[in-house]
Design a protein around this motif. Structure first.
Motif, PDB file in Angstrom:
ATOM      1  N   GLN A 252      -0.406  11.265   1.072  1.00  0.00           N
ATOM      2  CA  GLN A 252      -1.067  10.262   0.235  1.00  0.00           C
ATOM      3  C   GLN A 252      -0.618   8.855   0.606  1.00  0.00           C
ATOM      4  OE1 GLN A 252      -0.010  11.622  -3.653  1.00  0.00           O
ATOM      5  NE2 GLN A 252      -1.614  13.182  -3.732  1.00  0.00           N
TER       6      GLN A 252
ATOM      7  N   ASN B  89     -11.981  -5.635   6.533  1.00  0.00           N
ATOM      8  CA  ASN B  89     -12.219  -6.041   5.138  1.00  0.00           C
ATOM      9  C   ASN B  89     -11.075  -6.899   4.615  1.00  0.00           C
ATOM     10  OD1 ASN B  89     -13.406  -6.227   2.642  1.00  0.00           O
ATOM     11  ND2 ASN B  89     -12.564  -4.296   1.902  1.00  0.00           N
TER      12      ASN B  89
ATOM     13  N   ASN C   5      -4.779   2.504  12.812  1.00  0.00           N
ATOM     14  CA  ASN C   5      -4.199   3.840  12.706  1.00  0.00           C
ATOM     15  C   ASN C   5      -2.831   3.717  12.038  1.00  0.00           C
ATOM     16  OD1 ASN C   5      -6.134   5.615  14.105  1.00  0.00           O
ATOM     17  ND2 ASN C   5      -5.616   4.397  15.905  1.00  0.00           N
TER      18      ASN C   5
ATOM     19  N   ALA D 150       0.826  -1.210   0.000  1.00  0.00           N
ATOM     20  CA  ALA D 150       0.000   0.000   0.000  1.00  0.00           C
ATOM     21  C   ALA D 150       0.856   1.254   0.000  1.00  0.00           C
ATOM     22  CB  ALA D 150      -0.927   0.004   1.211  1.00  0.00           C
TER      23      ALA D 150
ATOM     24  N   ALA E  20      -3.429   3.745   5.806  1.00  0.00           N
ATOM     25  CA  ALA E  20      -4.537   3.777   6.768  1.00  0.00           C
ATOM     26  C   ALA E  20      -5.776   3.073   6.242  1.00  0.00           C
ATOM     27  CB  ALA E  20      -4.867   5.218   7.140  1.00  0.00           C
ATOM     28  N   SER E  21      -5.916   3.003   4.915  1.00  0.00           N
ATOM     29  CA  SER E  21      -7.089   2.343   4.331  1.00  0.00           C
ATOM     30  C   SER E  21      -6.855   0.862   4.051  1.00  0.00           C
ATOM     31  CB  SER E  21      -7.479   3.050   3.026  1.00  0.00           C
ATOM     32  OG  SER E  21      -6.440   2.960   2.069  1.00  0.00           O
ATOM     33  N   THR E  22      -5.688   0.357   4.404  1.00  0.00           N
ATOM     34  CA  THR E  22      -5.388  -1.060   4.204  1.00  0.00           C
ATOM     35  C   THR E  22      -6.170  -1.910   5.189  1.00  0.00           C
ATOM     36  OG1 THR E  22      -3.159  -0.483   3.458  1.00  0.00           O
ATOM     37  CG2 THR E  22      -3.524  -2.763   4.097  1.00  0.00           C
TER      38      THR E  22
ATOM     39  N   ALA F 146      -2.363   7.903   3.775  1.00  0.00           N
ATOM     40  CA  ALA F 146      -3.784   7.633   3.523  1.00  0.00           C
ATOM     41  C   ALA F 146      -3.970   6.233   2.939  1.00  0.00           C
ATOM     42  CB  ALA F 146      -4.355   8.684   2.577  1.00  0.00           C
ATOM     43  N   ARG F 147      -3.088   5.830   2.044  1.00  0.00           N
ATOM     44  CA  ARG F 147      -3.189   4.483   1.464  1.00  0.00           C
ATOM     45  C   ARG F 147      -2.969   3.414   2.523  1.00  0.00           C
ATOM     46  NH1 ARG F 147       0.037   6.689  -2.779  1.00  0.00           N
ATOM     47  NH2 ARG F 147       1.853   5.503  -2.043  1.00  0.00           N
TER      48      ARG F 147
END
Length: 226
Positions: free
Chosen positions: A74, A128, A87, A58, A80-82, A77-78
């Protein structure tokens, strides 16, 4: 006279330092300095022995990659969305190292949509990162999940051999579904005590092996079997 000499000396030094740092900032910002690029990547997590390859993927940062300003945001952010990341903090160190620190969700159960199984944390967060199979000796949930499932997980451990899944009903109480197709309707107050009583009944009378559809334990004074 001496004060005037020192004043101008300090003034010239201040100008030289300002020019130097301004030049360095411009060079870094335009990518014309080695400091503008990442030399190495380090990832640490609050949980040991975890596979962090998905986080590295990521980040998508290779040596000689620029990672300043908006680019750094950026990257974070990538990460953190993994899946599984709670956090994340990403920092560019002066030595050229990109340091990534992550806090991961701790899976205590699984949640299923009927097709796949997702890790479920103690605060009810569905991660997820699904699999096609149920993990052995794992409590499984369906539907809505409250913010704290630790108590019901502890209570259900004793009946896990017969448990198919748990379902939160009307955001106030639990239904327990067995592998044999029985729905056990637990009371809103103290479901742990009801599960303990169910275990006693099952040990003494093999209740969960009988041909019944519903065991209604919502009334503490009596148990209805249908």
């Amino acid at each position: 006279m001496k004060r005037s000499i020192w004043f101008w000396l300090y003034f010239i030094v201040a100008i030289l330092l300002a020019v130097y740092f301004a030049t360095r900032i411009v060079m870094i910002g335009t990518g014309n300095s080695k400091l503008a690029y990442v030399r190495s990547l380090s990832i640490s997590a609050d949980t040991p022995n975890k596979d962090l390859t998905s986080i590295a993927a990521a980040a998508a940062v290779a040596p000689k990659t620029r990672a300043y300003g908006q680019t750094l945001e950026q990257i974070n952010a990538r990460i953190a969305s993994t899946a599984g990341v709670r956090n994340a903090a990403t920092r560019r160190l002066p030595n050229g190292n990109l340091s990534i620190q992550v806090q991961l969700y701790q899976a205590v159960a699984q949640w299923t949509d009927g097709l796949q199984y997702y890790p479920l944390s103690a605060d009810g967060t569905i991660v997820n990162k699904p699999t096609d199979t149920k993990n052995p000796n794992t409590i499984v949930f369906r539907g809505d999940v409250p913010n704290d499932i630790s108590d019901i997980i502890n209570a259900a451990q004793g009946i896990i051999a017969d448990l198919d899944y748990l379902e939160f009903i009307e955001n106030r109480r639990w239904n327990l579904h067995t592998l044999g197709g029985i729905t056990v309707m637990l009371p809103e107050d103290d479901p742990a005590a009801a599960i303990a009583s169910l275990m006693v009944l099952n040990n003494n009378h093999q209740l969960l092996a009988k041909d019944v559809d519903i065991i209604d334990m919502r009334d503490s004074a009596r148990i209805l079997i249908k």
